[in-house]
Design an enzyme around this catalytic site. Structure first.
Site, short mmCIF file in Angstrom:
data_model
loop_
_atom_site.label_atom_id
_atom_site.label_comp_id
_atom_site.label_asym_id
_atom_site.label_seq_id
_atom_site.Cartn_x
_atom_site.Cartn_y
_atom_site.Cartn_z
CD GLU A 126 -12.09 0.22 -16.65
OE1 GLU A 126 -11.29 1.14 -16.82
OE2 GLU A 126 -12.33 -0.63 -17.52
NE ARG A 139 -11.63 7.02 -20.29
CZ ARG A 139 -10.48 6.85 -20.92
NH1 ARG A 139 -10.30 5.78 -21.69
NH2 ARG A 139 -9.50 7.73 -20.80
CG HIS A 155 -8.50 0.76 -19.19
ND1 HIS A 155 -9.41 1.59 -18.58
CD2 HIS A 155 -7.94 1.51 -20.18
CE1 HIS A 155 -9.39 2.78 -19.15
NE2 HIS A 155 -8.50 2.75 -20.13
#
Length: 323
Positions: free
Chosen positions: A261, A232, A293
């Site tokens: 993000e 994360r 991601h």
């Protein structure tokens, strides 16, 4: 004939929609596929179904949960391992159950290894140079994993899969976790940071792990070390990371996740000016790799996530029948 069950799927991307359409007949379910993320305003679209599914980027607030309860929803299945995006306290108070899906750790573990190799071989600079038809070997001499010590922070399912892969490369592996889950060389965090050429993060985000890697921790890392993050974004204090990369304290970083993000990930921002304090700096750095991601995102995971979401909802419906 078995009666078909309905599931309302919110935040459903096209690839997910295709997967639900393909698998639904096998499980005798009727999916209602909605591309918009769940909200208090569109929760009424779930009317008639007791089970819904949401994506991991959908913020499910108390107001949204209240709206879902009003239309008879009793179960929320999130298409993710974690449920930080759901107000689980409000859900419990309102009698709505929440379920998650666990998928194979291999997708993220493979990706983490790929990022390590790209980082220590200077892949970003090499690819950029070749795109400019520059085939010289200037500044592209890399390092080999077998000559390095890799520190794995977090040895849950993904961390364990990373450790297993690293052993195949012949490198020394250090591990840090609150509990010793596998046979590994476990050390304290400060010792791991001081002795690792590469540090890779595989812990969940919570109050205790937010900025787990901050200014002090980066200061303890080896000169020229590499940081890999497929966990994360907020596990890392990005400001301190940028400073360490700029000063040469760190040799590079490969980040599949980035603090803040949410404003750009999974979106085509090529025509936008992004208001992110560090993204443009990181993108300009030749020793920094940024990916959107996507470590988890494989064909197998898409199918597994869809199937487990359906099974979660079916199991919940069956549990109601036995009450």
């Amino acid at each position: 004939m078995r009666k078909s069950m309905g599931i309302t799927v919110f935040g459903c991307e096209q690839d997910e929609a295709n997967a639900f359409r393909t698998l639904s007949p096998d499980f005798h379910i009727i999916p209602t596929l909605i591309s918009d993320a769940i909200s208090a305003d569109n929760a009424k679209l779930a009317a008639g179904n007791q089970c819904i599914s949401v994506g991991h980027k959908s913020e499910v607030s108390e107001a949204t949960i209240l709206a879902l309860r009003k239309v008879g929803v009793k179960y929320i299945s999130t298409r993710s391992i974690g449920c930080n995006h759901i107000d689980t306290t409000a859900a419990e108070r309102m009698g709505i159950s929440v379920g998650t899906v666990a998928y194979s750790p291999d997708s993220v573990a493979d990706y983490a290894l790929m990022l390590m190799l790209m980082a220590i071989r200077g892949a970003k600079s090499t690819i950029h140079a070749v795109a400019q038809q520059n085939f010289r070997l200037d500044c592209v001499r890399g390092k080999e994993l077998r000559d390095m010590t890799v520190g794995v922070i977090g040895t849950g399912h993904i961390g364990q899969a990373v450790v297993k892969r690293l052993r195949g490369f012949g490198c020394r592996v250090l591990a840090y976790d609150n509990s010793r889950k596998i046979e590994a060389d476990y050390v304290q965090l400060d010792e791991l940071l001081k002795n690792s050429d590469i540090v890779t993060l595989h812990v969940p985000l919570c109050a205790d792990t937010r900025h787990l890697i901050g200014q002090r921790q980066i200061g303890e890392m080896k000169q020229g070390a590499f940081l890999i993050n497929t966990g994360r974004g907020a596990l890392v204090d990005t400001g301190s990371l940028v400073e360490a990369l700029g000063s040469g304290k760190l040799g590079g970083a490969a980040l599949d996740v980035l603090e803040g993000e949410d404003q750009f990930v999974y979106t085509d921002c090529s025509q936008k000016v992004l208001d992110h304090p560090f993204l443009s700096q990181l993108l300009r750095m030749p020793n920094v790799i940024i990916t959107p991601h996507t470590a988890y995102y494989t064909e197998r995971v898409l199918r597994d996530t869809t199937e487990k979401t359906i099974r979660n909802c079916l199991n919940f419906e069956r549990s109601l029948q036995h009450e």
